[in-house]
Design an enzyme around this catalytic site. Structure first.
Site, PDB file in Angstrom:
ATOM      1  N   LYS A  22     -14.267 -33.632 -72.044  1.00 31.16           N
ATOM      2  CA  LYS A  22     -15.689 -34.006 -72.195  1.00 31.16           C
ATOM      3  C   LYS A  22     -15.952 -34.564 -73.584  1.00 31.16           C
ATOM      4  CE  LYS A  22     -18.687 -30.772 -73.572  1.00 31.16           C
ATOM      5  NZ  LYS A  22     -19.629 -30.939 -74.691  1.00 31.16           N
ATOM      6  N   ASN A  23     -15.444 -33.875 -74.631  1.00 28.44           N
ATOM      7  CA  ASN A  23     -15.783 -34.285 -75.998  1.00 28.44           C
ATOM      8  C   ASN A  23     -15.067 -35.552 -76.433  1.00 28.44           C
ATOM      9  OD1 ASN A  23     -17.609 -32.246 -76.103  1.00 28.44           O
ATOM     10  ND2 ASN A  23     -16.311 -30.855 -77.280  1.00 28.44           N
ATOM     11  N   CYS A 117     -29.543 -26.727 -82.073  1.00 28.98           N
ATOM     12  CA  CYS A 117     -29.296 -26.219 -80.719  1.00 28.98           C
ATOM     13  C   CYS A 117     -28.979 -24.738 -80.842  1.00 28.98           C
ATOM     14  CB  CYS A 117     -28.160 -26.981 -80.061  1.00 28.98           C
ATOM     15  SG  CYS A 117     -26.606 -26.528 -80.733  1.00 28.98           S
ATOM     16  N   ARG A 122     -26.884 -27.731 -87.010  1.00 29.58           N
ATOM     17  CA  ARG A 122     -26.146 -28.968 -86.748  1.00 29.58           C
ATOM     18  C   ARG A 122     -26.647 -30.174 -87.562  1.00 29.58           C
ATOM     19  NH1 ARG A 122     -24.042 -28.606 -80.672  1.00 29.58           N
ATOM     20  NH2 ARG A 122     -22.373 -29.815 -81.616  1.00 29.58           N
ATOM     21  N   ASP A 305     -14.923 -23.533 -79.609  1.00 28.12           N
ATOM     22  CA  ASP A 305     -15.434 -23.705 -78.241  1.00 28.12           C
ATOM     23  C   ASP A 305     -14.763 -22.768 -77.247  1.00 28.12           C
ATOM     24  OD1 ASP A 305     -15.977 -27.298 -78.508  1.00 28.12           O
ATOM     25  OD2 ASP A 305     -17.069 -25.566 -79.270  1.00 28.12           O
ATOM     26  N   ARG A 397     -22.808 -28.993 -67.852  1.00 29.71           N
ATOM     27  CA  ARG A 397     -22.693 -30.040 -68.874  1.00 29.71           C
ATOM     28  C   ARG A 397     -21.226 -30.295 -69.215  1.00 29.71           C
ATOM     29  NH1 ARG A 397     -26.901 -29.403 -73.746  1.00 29.71           N
ATOM     30  NH2 ARG A 397     -25.640 -31.196 -74.362  1.00 29.71           N
TER      31      ARG A 397
HETATM   32  C1  EPZ Z   1     -18.157 -31.067 -81.934  1.00 28.85           C
HETATM   33  O1  EPZ Z   1     -19.473 -30.864 -82.413  1.00 28.85           O
HETATM   34  C2  EPZ Z   1     -18.182 -30.585 -80.501  1.00 28.85           C
HETATM   35  N1  EPZ Z   1     -19.137 -31.381 -79.724  1.00 28.85           N
HETATM   36  C3  EPZ Z   1     -18.568 -29.101 -80.436  1.00 28.85           C
HETATM   37  O2  EPZ Z   1     -18.417 -28.683 -79.078  1.00 28.85           O
HETATM   38  C4  EPZ Z   1     -17.591 -28.285 -81.289  1.00 28.85           C
HETATM   39  O3  EPZ Z   1     -18.016 -26.950 -81.335  1.00 28.85           O
HETATM   40  C5  EPZ Z   1     -17.520 -28.864 -82.706  1.00 28.85           C
HETATM   41  O4  EPZ Z   1     -17.202 -30.279 -82.665  1.00 28.85           O
HETATM   42  C6  EPZ Z   1     -16.458 -28.170 -83.555  1.00 28.85           C
HETATM   43  O5  EPZ Z   1     -15.197 -28.338 -82.946  1.00 28.85           O
HETATM   44  C7  EPZ Z   1     -18.749 -32.601 -79.323  1.00 28.85           C
HETATM   45  O6  EPZ Z   1     -17.651 -33.063 -79.602  1.00 28.85           O
HETATM   46  C8  EPZ Z   1     -19.757 -33.368 -78.514  1.00 28.85           C
HETATM   47  P1  EPZ Z   1     -18.836 -30.672 -86.329  1.00 28.85           P
HETATM   48  P2  EPZ Z   1     -19.905 -31.533 -83.835  1.00 28.85           P
HETATM   49  O7  EPZ Z   1     -19.532 -31.855 -86.901  1.00 28.85           O
HETATM   50  O8  EPZ Z   1     -19.182 -32.802 -84.038  1.00 28.85           O
HETATM   51  C9  EPZ Z   1     -21.063 -28.840 -90.105  1.00 28.85           C
HETATM   52  C10 EPZ Z   1     -19.015 -27.876 -76.979  1.00 28.85           C
HETATM   53  O9  EPZ Z   1     -19.196 -26.716 -76.614  1.00 28.85           O
HETATM   54  N2  EPZ Z   1     -21.570 -30.205 -90.321  1.00 28.85           N
HETATM   55  O10 EPZ Z   1     -17.351 -30.644 -86.329  1.00 28.85           O
HETATM   56  O11 EPZ Z   1     -21.389 -31.529 -83.899  1.00 28.85           O
HETATM   57  C11 EPZ Z   1     -21.672 -28.187 -88.890  1.00 28.85           C
HETATM   58  O12 EPZ Z   1     -22.885 -27.547 -89.234  1.00 28.85           O
HETATM   59  C12 EPZ Z   1     -19.573 -28.323 -78.315  1.00 28.85           C
HETATM   60  O13 EPZ Z   1     -18.350 -28.737 -76.344  1.00 28.85           O
HETATM   61  C13 EPZ Z   1     -22.275 -30.487 -91.489  1.00 28.85           C
HETATM   62  O14 EPZ Z   1     -22.488 -29.613 -92.329  1.00 28.85           O
HETATM   63  O15 EPZ Z   1     -19.339 -30.429 -84.848  1.00 28.85           O
HETATM   64  C14 EPZ Z   1     -20.609 -27.189 -88.491  1.00 28.85           C
HETATM   65  O16 EPZ Z   1     -20.755 -26.012 -89.281  1.00 28.85           O
HETATM   66  C15 EPZ Z   1     -20.418 -27.246 -78.968  1.00 28.85           C
HETATM   67  N3  EPZ Z   1     -22.723 -31.763 -91.691  1.00 28.85           N
HETATM   68  C16 EPZ Z   1     -19.304 -27.874 -88.891  1.00 28.85           C
HETATM   69  O17 EPZ Z   1     -19.668 -28.914 -89.797  1.00 28.85           O
HETATM   70  C17 EPZ Z   1     -22.490 -32.769 -90.781  1.00 28.85           C
HETATM   71  O18 EPZ Z   1     -22.909 -33.917 -91.038  1.00 28.85           O
HETATM   72  C18 EPZ Z   1     -18.536 -28.488 -87.732  1.00 28.85           C
HETATM   73  O19 EPZ Z   1     -19.397 -29.369 -87.064  1.00 28.85           O
HETATM   74  C19 EPZ Z   1     -21.778 -32.464 -89.611  1.00 28.85           C
HETATM   75  C20 EPZ Z   1     -21.329 -31.185 -89.392  1.00 28.85           C
END
Ligand code: EPZ
Length: 429
Positions: A22-23, A117, A122, A305, A397
């Site tokens: 999915k991702n 969320c 996020r 995840d 989803r």
């Molecule tokens: C992706 O989310 C996935 N979603 C998430 O899966 C997954 O949990 C996450 O990566 C971590 O592996 C999709 O791919 C659609 P991140 P993403 O940016 O990209 C911080 C699921 O269940 N951060 O890697 O949004 C953030 O707060 C979903 O399939 C910043 O600080 O995650 C977090 O603590 C849930 N600033 C960490 O980085 C930013 O600009 C990791 O977030 C971006 C992120």
């Protein structure tokens, strides 16, 4: 509202095949608009997030056709707006990949600011940092992110936080930029490699994906492609846990064992029997399982995840286990629902203290997000009695036909609307 009804306590046995990631799909589909051509994408999972994203793309003027249930044809030759409205972002945050893709193609994009969320607030500051480094002027007004530039120019970008989304979004904006872009402290998830491979099949020049330094040499133009996506490591892990939590013997096929290493390692540490096959992994019981400590980290660490799913399993294992969430600040809401099924979990800050119980009991519960819903399904499969799970829309989803795949493994699970289920209950009474 639909519900999943589970009559638990049955050992699962047999083979289940994993759908596309999915991702990866949520990033590859928007990436296809970087070329004025046609892309055919195979192994796309049939899950709600994908249909919502495709709706957003159609609104942009992209032509989308399903060749079969898992293959889509995307014709992005004609796009008539660079604006993505709130309704799409509100449904799925990952529409923010359209920001990087539209900016990469048109030097301009207007995408609604994603909200928070159920697992954390996020932020997207790292995405914006990357776009600005490439020369875009980024402003946030009236809930919209506006990014604009005369020309995108390659740059060195160090991510302050390892972010999957920011890594991918910057790659999308950089593939057609002038010159070299280097992303340091990049995320290394398998779906980042998949997006890079997809873009390279379109003529991009991306090296180092899967490591913490990704180099992108901008090219003038991209062309269409036909591409098969990777299988979903999290769906695969979820079905492995389904086999274990029910004390069964389950083979999960159509996966990439390398992507499963952290999950397999922790299950092995618990005492689960793991047999690696060419394109699959078999899990089976060989000894009483042991409690342990798990900490979620960016890939190749244990995936966040899979955190709720493993916690549901640890809730049934004698002894005290610890689950430390290293990525999201609020990803333990579902433990209240597990405790209503008889689990004994106490959350303090980023750690859940899990005292194993002899058995869970079925209850009516509600999923608070996608992976929380998966954890409740797993708990329901193991629990004695009936579990009714509300908000199956969260589960749908990210899991394709979850009840059908579990029925094939011998689970007594079915989908009902709340009304049907009330009638069912009266019949039982
Ligand atoms: C992706 O989310 C996935 N979603 C998430 O899966 C997954 O949990 C996450 O990566 C971590 O592996 C999709 O791919 C659609 P991140 P993403 O940016 O990209 C911080 C699921 O269940 N951060 O890697 O949004 C953030 O707060 C979903 O399939 C910043 O600080 O995650 C977090 O603590 C849930 N600033 C960490 O980085 C930013 O600009 C990791 O977030 C971006 C992120």
């Amino acid at each position: 509202m639909e519900q999943l009804i589970i009559n638990g306590g049955k050992r699962l046995n047999g083979t289940v095949s994993v759908s596309g990631a999915k991702n990866a799909a949520l990033a590859i589909i928007p990436a296809s608009i970087l070329c004025k051509d046609v892309c055919i994408i195979e192994n796309v999972p049939c899950v709600n997030d994908i249909s919502v994203l495709l709706d957003a793309m159609i609104e942009l003027g992209v032509k989308v056709n399903y060749i079969d249930e898992h293959t889509i044809r995307i014709d992005a030759r004609k796009i008539n707006t660079i604006r993505v409205n709130y309704e799409h972002i509100n449904k799925i945050r990952a529409s923010y990949y359209l920001l990087g893709a539209l900016l990469g193609r048109f030097n301009e994009a207007e995408v609604a600011l994603p909200g928070g969320c159920n697992i954390g607030n996020r932020p997207i500051d790292q995405h914006i940092k990357g776009f600005e480094a490439l020369g875009a002027e980024v402003s946030i007004e009236h809930g919209m992110i506006n990014a604009k530039t005369d020309k995108l120019v390659g740059s060195n970008i160090y991510l302050d936080v390892v972010s999957v989304g920011a890594t991918i979004n910057i790659v999308l904006a950089a593939v057609l930029a002038e010159g070299l872009t280097v992303i340091e402290n990049a995320a290394k998830e398998p779906h980042i490699v998949d997006v890079a491979n997809f873009l390279n099949s379109m003529g991009a020049d991306i090296k180092g994906s899967g490591t913490d330094t990704i180099k992108i040499h901008g090219v003038k133009k991209l062309h269409g492609t036909q591409y098969m996506m990777i299988p979903d490591q999290i769906e695969a892990g979820t079905y492995m846990v389904a086999g274990v939590i029910t004390g069964g013997d389950v083979t999960v096929t159509n996966l990439i064992p390398k992507h499963m290493e952290a999950i397999s390692a922790k299950l092995k540490e618990m005492g689960v029997g793991i047999e690696e096959l060419d394109e699959g992994i078999r899990v089976f019981m060989k000894e009483p399982l042991k409690s342990l400590h798990v900490k979620t980290l960016p890939y190749p660490g244990f995936p966040t995840d899979m955190q709720p799913q493993i916690t549901a399993l640890l809730a049934t294992i004698k002894g005290t286990s610890l689950m430390t969430e290293g990525v999201w600040e609020n990803r333990f809401q579902y433990t209240d629902e597990l405790n209503r099924m008889g689990a004994n979990i106490k959350v303090e800050g980023s750690t859940a203290f899990i005292t194993g119980v002899n058995g869970l009991t079925g209850a009516e519960v509600t999923s608070t997000d996608l992976r929380a819903g998966a954890a409740l399904v797993l708990a329901g499969l193991a629990a004695e009695g009936q579990t009714v799970i509300n908000h199956t829309d969260y589960i749908d989803r990210g899991y394709e036909h979850i009840e059908i795949k579990l029925q094939k493994l011998g689970a007594n699970i079915y989908r009902a609307t709340a009304a049907e289920n009330k009638k069912e209950l009266f019949k039982v009474m």
